[in-house]
Design a protein around this motif. Structure first.
Motif, PDB file in Angstrom:
ATOM      1  N   ALA A   1       0.833  -1.207   0.000  1.00 41.87           N
ATOM      2  CA  ALA A   1       0.000   0.000   0.000  1.00 41.87           C
ATOM      3  C   ALA A   1       0.868   1.259   0.000  1.00 41.87           C
ATOM      4  O   ALA A   1       0.510   2.261  -0.631  1.00 41.87           O
ATOM      5  CB  ALA A   1      -0.944  -0.002   1.204  1.00 41.87           C
ATOM      6  N   LEU A   2       2.006   1.230   0.701  1.00 38.28           N
ATOM      7  CA  LEU A   2       2.925   2.376   0.659  1.00 38.28           C
ATOM      8  C   LEU A   2       3.434   2.604  -0.760  1.00 38.28           C
ATOM      9  O   LEU A   2       3.560   3.751  -1.205  1.00 38.28           O
ATOM     10  CB  LEU A   2       4.107   2.143   1.604  1.00 38.28           C
ATOM     11  CG  LEU A   2       3.855   2.442   3.068  1.00 38.28           C
ATOM     12  CD1 LEU A   2       4.972   1.884   3.933  1.00 38.28           C
ATOM     13  CD2 LEU A   2       3.698   3.931   3.289  1.00 38.28           C
TER      14      LEU A   2
ATOM     15  N   LEU B   1     -11.024  -4.866   6.653  1.00 37.96           N
ATOM     16  CA  LEU B   1     -12.462  -4.744   6.912  1.00 37.96           C
ATOM     17  C   LEU B   1     -13.262  -5.489   5.842  1.00 37.96           C
ATOM     18  O   LEU B   1     -14.220  -6.208   6.148  1.00 37.96           O
ATOM     19  CB  LEU B   1     -12.878  -3.275   6.952  1.00 37.96           C
ATOM     20  CG  LEU B   1     -14.381  -3.015   7.106  1.00 37.96           C
ATOM     21  CD1 LEU B   1     -14.860  -3.464   8.482  1.00 37.96           C
ATOM     22  CD2 LEU B   1     -14.694  -1.550   6.878  1.00 37.96           C
ATOM     23  N   ARG B   2     -12.838  -5.350   4.596  1.00 45.92           N
ATOM     24  CA  ARG B   2     -13.521  -6.064   3.509  1.00 45.92           C
ATOM     25  C   ARG B   2     -13.363  -7.577   3.673  1.00 45.92           C
ATOM     26  O   ARG B   2     -14.274  -8.335   3.373  1.00 45.92           O
ATOM     27  CB  ARG B   2     -12.991  -5.616   2.152  1.00 45.92           C
ATOM     28  CG  ARG B   2     -13.139  -4.125   1.892  1.00 45.92           C
ATOM     29  CD  ARG B   2     -14.276  -3.815   0.987  1.00 45.92           C
ATOM     30  NE  ARG B   2     -14.474  -2.374   0.868  1.00 45.92           N
ATOM     31  CZ  ARG B   2     -14.288  -1.688  -0.238  1.00 45.92           C
ATOM     32  NH1 ARG B   2     -13.904  -2.280  -1.335  1.00 45.92           N
ATOM     33  NH2 ARG B   2     -14.516  -0.390  -0.255  1.00 45.92           N
ATOM     34  N   ALA B   3     -12.197  -8.013   4.130  1.00 46.11           N
ATOM     35  CA  ALA B   3     -11.994  -9.445   4.375  1.00 46.11           C
ATOM     36  C   ALA B   3     -12.903  -9.926   5.493  1.00 46.11           C
ATOM     37  O   ALA B   3     -13.454 -11.029   5.430  1.00 46.11           O
ATOM     38  CB  ALA B   3     -10.532  -9.720   4.722  1.00 46.11           C
TER      39      ALA B   3
ATOM     40  N   ILE C   1      -5.732   2.159   3.644  1.00 47.81           N
ATOM     41  CA  ILE C   1      -5.997   1.107   2.654  1.00 47.81           C
ATOM     42  C   ILE C   1      -5.900  -0.264   3.307  1.00 47.81           C
ATOM     43  O   ILE C   1      -6.744  -1.142   3.074  1.00 47.81           O
ATOM     44  CB  ILE C   1      -5.042   1.237   1.449  1.00 47.81           C
ATOM     45  CG1 ILE C   1      -5.451   2.447   0.611  1.00 47.81           C
ATOM     46  CG2 ILE C   1      -5.038  -0.033   0.605  1.00 47.81           C
ATOM     47  CD1 ILE C   1      -4.507   2.778  -0.519  1.00 47.81           C
ATOM     48  N   VAL C   2      -4.889  -0.476   4.152  1.00 47.99           N
ATOM     49  CA  VAL C   2      -4.751  -1.764   4.847  1.00 47.99           C
ATOM     50  C   VAL C   2      -5.958  -2.010   5.745  1.00 47.99           C
ATOM     51  O   VAL C   2      -6.537  -3.104   5.750  1.00 47.99           O
ATOM     52  CB  VAL C   2      -3.440  -1.808   5.664  1.00 47.99           C
ATOM     53  CG1 VAL C   2      -3.403  -3.026   6.574  1.00 47.99           C
ATOM     54  CG2 VAL C   2      -2.242  -1.791   4.737  1.00 47.99           C
ATOM     55  N   GLN C   3      -6.370  -0.990   6.472  1.00 51.37           N
ATOM     56  CA  GLN C   3      -7.518  -1.129   7.366  1.00 51.37           C
ATOM     57  C   GLN C   3      -8.789  -1.458   6.581  1.00 51.37           C
ATOM     58  O   GLN C   3      -9.546  -2.355   6.948  1.00 51.37           O
ATOM     59  CB  GLN C   3      -7.706   0.155   8.166  1.00 51.37           C
ATOM     60  CG  GLN C   3      -8.821   0.071   9.178  1.00 51.37           C
ATOM     61  CD  GLN C   3      -8.944   1.345   9.995  1.00 51.37           C
ATOM     62  OE1 GLN C   3      -8.326   2.361   9.682  1.00 51.37           O
ATOM     63  NE2 GLN C   3      -9.722   1.294  11.040  1.00 51.37           N
TER      64      GLN C   3
ATOM     65  N   ASN D   1      -7.347  -2.141  -5.736  1.00 52.53           N
ATOM     66  CA  ASN D   1      -8.605  -1.523  -6.165  1.00 52.53           C
ATOM     67  C   ASN D   1      -8.950  -0.315  -5.297  1.00 52.53           C
ATOM     68  O   ASN D   1      -9.428   0.713  -5.800  1.00 52.53           O
ATOM     69  CB  ASN D   1      -9.738  -2.547  -6.140  1.00 52.53           C
ATOM     70  CG  ASN D   1      -9.572  -3.608  -7.202  1.00 52.53           C
ATOM     71  OD1 ASN D   1      -8.848  -3.424  -8.179  1.00 52.53           O
ATOM     72  ND2 ASN D   1     -10.231  -4.741  -7.016  1.00 52.53           N
ATOM     73  N   LEU D   2      -8.728  -0.433  -3.993  1.00 56.89           N
ATOM     74  CA  LEU D   2      -8.998   0.694  -3.101  1.00 56.89           C
ATOM     75  C   LEU D   2      -8.086   1.882  -3.420  1.00 56.89           C
ATOM     76  O   LEU D   2      -8.528   3.032  -3.413  1.00 56.89           O
ATOM     77  CB  LEU D   2      -8.823   0.276  -1.640  1.00 56.89           C
ATOM     78  CG  LEU D   2      -9.885  -0.668  -1.080  1.00 56.89           C
ATOM     79  CD1 LEU D   2      -9.455  -1.199   0.280  1.00 56.89           C
ATOM     80  CD2 LEU D   2     -11.225   0.046  -0.980  1.00 56.89           C
ATOM     81  N   ALA D   3      -6.811   1.610  -3.699  1.00 58.31           N
ATOM     82  CA  ALA D   3      -5.881   2.687  -4.032  1.00 58.31           C
ATOM     83  C   ALA D   3      -6.273   3.366  -5.339  1.00 58.31           C
ATOM     84  O   ALA D   3      -6.227   4.595  -5.451  1.00 58.31           O
ATOM     85  CB  ALA D   3      -4.450   2.143  -4.121  1.00 58.31           C
TER      86      ALA D   3
END
Length: 193
Positions: free
Chosen positions: A49-50, A69-71, A63-65, A93-95
């Protein structure tokens, strides 16, 4: 807890307590699932994510959080396959979605930029012009007319005398006393020069 999946899910990766083998996955709760995913995948997921956020740690952590959460919301998506590829795809996808959202709306600059921008404010000027007009209306008609001719219409003393039908000396005298009266009227309104 995720009410839809509060019962529990099967996850072979979580069975690491030594009592059970990888071939016989045990039943785990949602909390155990998220803890296990975080323990195993948070580090690599944060590094990825970084990379996606060009080093912005705060956005990367968000993004990690959101990925975890999606998982947690969709545990069935990672039960029958390895979790890491799914987590990385969700993070990507979130990024991408966050990047597109930032591109779609103007960049926020805060209030400091407003302090730097000089905007001409005509409200003070309008208020002053109303006060001056009010002060002019308070003058005697002959003083008002001599000021209108000499200052507002820009006529010379001789031209103003011709228009008003009075001698040039009278125009000078009326102008002097009209200016004194105007100054007094402006002082009464708090606009003294």
């Amino acid at each position: 807890m995720n009410q839809a999946h509060a019962a529990s899910v099967y996850l072979g990766v979580v069975a690491r307590d030594g009592a059970e083998s990888q071939e016989h996955p045990r039943q785990v709760t949602d909390e155990e699932l998220v803890r296990a995913l975080y323990h195993e995948h948070a580090g690599p997921l944060l590094r990825y994510a970084l990379h996606l956020t060009s080093g912005d740690r705060q956005r990367a952590e968000d993004i990690v959080q959101e990925t975890l959460l999606r998982a947690w919301l969709h545990p069935g998506a990672i039960v029958s396959r390895p979790a890491r590829p799914w987590l990385f795809a969700v993070a990507r996808n979130l990024a991408v979605d966050a990047h597109r959202a930032r591109q779609a709306r103007p960049r926020e600059v805060g209030e400091a930029a407003l302090q730097l921008t000089a905007v001409p404010d005509s409200a003070d000027r309008a208020l002053e012009s109303w006060a001056v007009a009010d002060a002019l209306r308070s003058l005697r008609p002959d003083h008002r007319s001599v000021l209108a001719e000499t200052y507002y219409r820009g006529r010379s003393v001789a031209e103003a005398a011709s228009v008003l039908g009075v001698p040039a000396g009278t125009v000078k005298s009326r102008t002097f006393y009209a200016l004194k009266a105007l100054k007094l009227a402006l002082e009464e309104r708090g606009l003294a020069p």
